[in-house]
Scaffold this motif. Structure first.
Motif, PDB file in Angstrom:
ATOM      1  N   ASP A   1      -2.926 -37.778  24.016  1.00 25.34           N
ATOM      2  CA  ASP A   1      -4.017 -38.672  23.475  1.00 25.34           C
ATOM      3  C   ASP A   1      -3.371 -40.014  23.177  1.00 25.34           C
ATOM      4  O   ASP A   1      -2.247 -40.063  22.943  1.00 25.34           O
ATOM      5  CB  ASP A   1      -4.686 -38.331  22.221  1.00 25.34           C
ATOM      6  CG  ASP A   1      -5.656 -37.091  22.022  1.00 25.34           C
ATOM      7  OD1 ASP A   1      -5.843 -36.582  23.302  1.00 25.34           O
ATOM      8  OD2 ASP A   1      -6.043 -36.276  21.480  1.00 25.34           O
TER       9      ASP A   1
ATOM     10  N   HIS B   1      -6.681 -33.483  22.206  1.00 29.12           N
ATOM     11  CA  HIS B   1      -8.077 -33.247  21.649  1.00 29.12           C
ATOM     12  C   HIS B   1      -8.563 -32.750  23.314  1.00 29.12           C
ATOM     13  O   HIS B   1      -8.523 -33.542  24.106  1.00 29.12           O
ATOM     14  CB  HIS B   1      -8.896 -34.285  21.175  1.00 29.12           C
ATOM     15  CG  HIS B   1      -8.484 -34.363  19.826  1.00 29.12           C
ATOM     16  ND1 HIS B   1      -7.146 -35.318  19.564  1.00 29.12           N
ATOM     17  CD2 HIS B   1      -8.886 -33.921  18.756  1.00 29.12           C
ATOM     18  CE1 HIS B   1      -7.288 -35.241  18.259  1.00 29.12           C
ATOM     19  NE2 HIS B   1      -7.987 -34.596  17.639  1.00 29.12           N
ATOM     20  N   PHE B   2      -9.591 -31.839  23.154  1.00 29.14           N
ATOM     21  CA  PHE B   2     -10.386 -31.336  24.124  1.00 29.14           C
ATOM     22  C   PHE B   2     -11.587 -31.046  23.615  1.00 29.14           C
ATOM     23  O   PHE B   2     -12.062 -30.173  22.594  1.00 29.14           O
ATOM     24  CB  PHE B   2      -9.821 -29.868  24.828  1.00 29.14           C
ATOM     25  CG  PHE B   2      -8.427 -29.851  25.542  1.00 29.14           C
ATOM     26  CD1 PHE B   2      -8.348 -30.533  26.879  1.00 29.14           C
ATOM     27  CD2 PHE B   2      -7.393 -29.493  25.067  1.00 29.14           C
ATOM     28  CE1 PHE B   2      -7.142 -30.813  27.269  1.00 29.14           C
ATOM     29  CE2 PHE B   2      -6.044 -29.482  25.593  1.00 29.14           C
ATOM     30  CZ  PHE B   2      -6.142 -30.179  26.781  1.00 29.14           C
ATOM     31  N   ASP B   3     -12.803 -31.894  24.279  1.00 22.09           N
ATOM     32  CA  ASP B   3     -13.838 -31.758  23.985  1.00 22.09           C
ATOM     33  C   ASP B   3     -14.248 -31.965  22.232  1.00 22.09           C
ATOM     34  O   ASP B   3     -14.928 -31.316  21.735  1.00 22.09           O
ATOM     35  CB  ASP B   3     -14.648 -30.525  24.242  1.00 22.09           C
ATOM     36  CG  ASP B   3     -14.841 -30.181  25.600  1.00 22.09           C
ATOM     37  OD1 ASP B   3     -14.891 -31.136  26.491  1.00 22.09           O
ATOM     38  OD2 ASP B   3     -14.657 -29.058  26.157  1.00 22.09           O
ATOM     39  N   GLY B   4     -13.351 -32.829  21.738  1.00 23.27           N
ATOM     40  CA  GLY B   4     -13.628 -33.302  20.452  1.00 23.27           C
ATOM     41  C   GLY B   4     -12.575 -32.375  19.463  1.00 23.27           C
ATOM     42  O   GLY B   4     -12.818 -32.498  18.328  1.00 23.27           O
ATOM     43  N   ARG B   5     -12.231 -31.171  19.977  1.00 21.99           N
ATOM     44  CA  ARG B   5     -11.387 -30.355  19.172  1.00 21.99           C
ATOM     45  C   ARG B   5      -9.845 -30.566  19.398  1.00 21.99           C
ATOM     46  O   ARG B   5      -9.215 -30.616  20.377  1.00 21.99           O
ATOM     47  CB  ARG B   5     -11.698 -28.846  19.850  1.00 21.99           C
ATOM     48  CG  ARG B   5     -10.933 -27.642  18.860  1.00 21.99           C
ATOM     49  CD  ARG B   5     -11.395 -26.341  19.477  1.00 21.99           C
ATOM     50  NE  ARG B   5     -10.255 -25.356  19.269  1.00 21.99           N
ATOM     51  CZ  ARG B   5      -9.456 -25.239  20.172  1.00 21.99           C
ATOM     52  NH1 ARG B   5      -9.483 -25.387  21.370  1.00 21.99           N
ATOM     53  NH2 ARG B   5      -8.458 -24.239  19.773  1.00 21.99           N
TER      54      ARG B   5
END
Length: 155
Positions: free
Chosen positions: A61, A17-21
């Motif tokens: 993650d 995930h990057f910035d919640g995405r």
């Protein structure tokens, strides 16, 4: 999935995930030795992210695990650095180290050789392709074509 040395590469529940995405979500696969595998997908679907995670340039993650030849290289509380994974990875944007000369950039992946052997191998290759005159230059002073030639593997 249980680590099996019969497989060259195993991914177990790999996500990123990057910035919640979510860029990668719960990827599991096993690739046997000798198999050629291709990642296909539209731009932005996570192919490069997955390759970066497999090579160790990026981390999955928490919860995801990666095995190479049955040996865990990434997982909860465990991470093997990229240089100890013995995986080649060619960056799309050339990824030259700006603080290193052409010779030093070329020799970077040859750390298993002595300093003298690295220098000899670099000189041998650049002489063969007619670029020996670039050895002492830095990436910022190279043309786009000269940088691209550097991105081709030679070891």
């Amino acid at each position: 999935m249980i680590a099996d040395p019969a497989y060259t590469l195993e991914l177990e529940h790999v996500s990123r995930h990057f910035d919640g995405r979510a860029v990668l979500s719960d990827i599991s696969l096993a690739i046997p030795p000798g198999r050629i595998t291709c990642l296909l997908g539209q731009s932005g679907c996570g192919k490069s992210t997955l390759l970066r995670i497999i090579s160790g340039v990026d981390r999955p993650d928490p919860g995801g695990r990666i095995f190479l030849g049955g040996r865990e290289v990434a997982g909860p509380g465990h991470f093997v650095e990229p240089e100890n994974r013995r995986i080649g990875f060619m960056f799309q944007d050339y990824a030259l180290f700006p603080h290193l000369t052409v010779a030093d950039n070329l020799a970077f992946g040859l750390r298993h050789l002595s300093r003298q052997q690295r220098r000899e191998r670099v000189v041998e290759v650049v002489e063969r392709i007619g670029l020996a005159h670039l050895l002492d230059r830095y990436p910022h002073s190279l043309s786009g074509g000269e940088r691209l030639r550097r991105s081709r593997p030679f070891c």
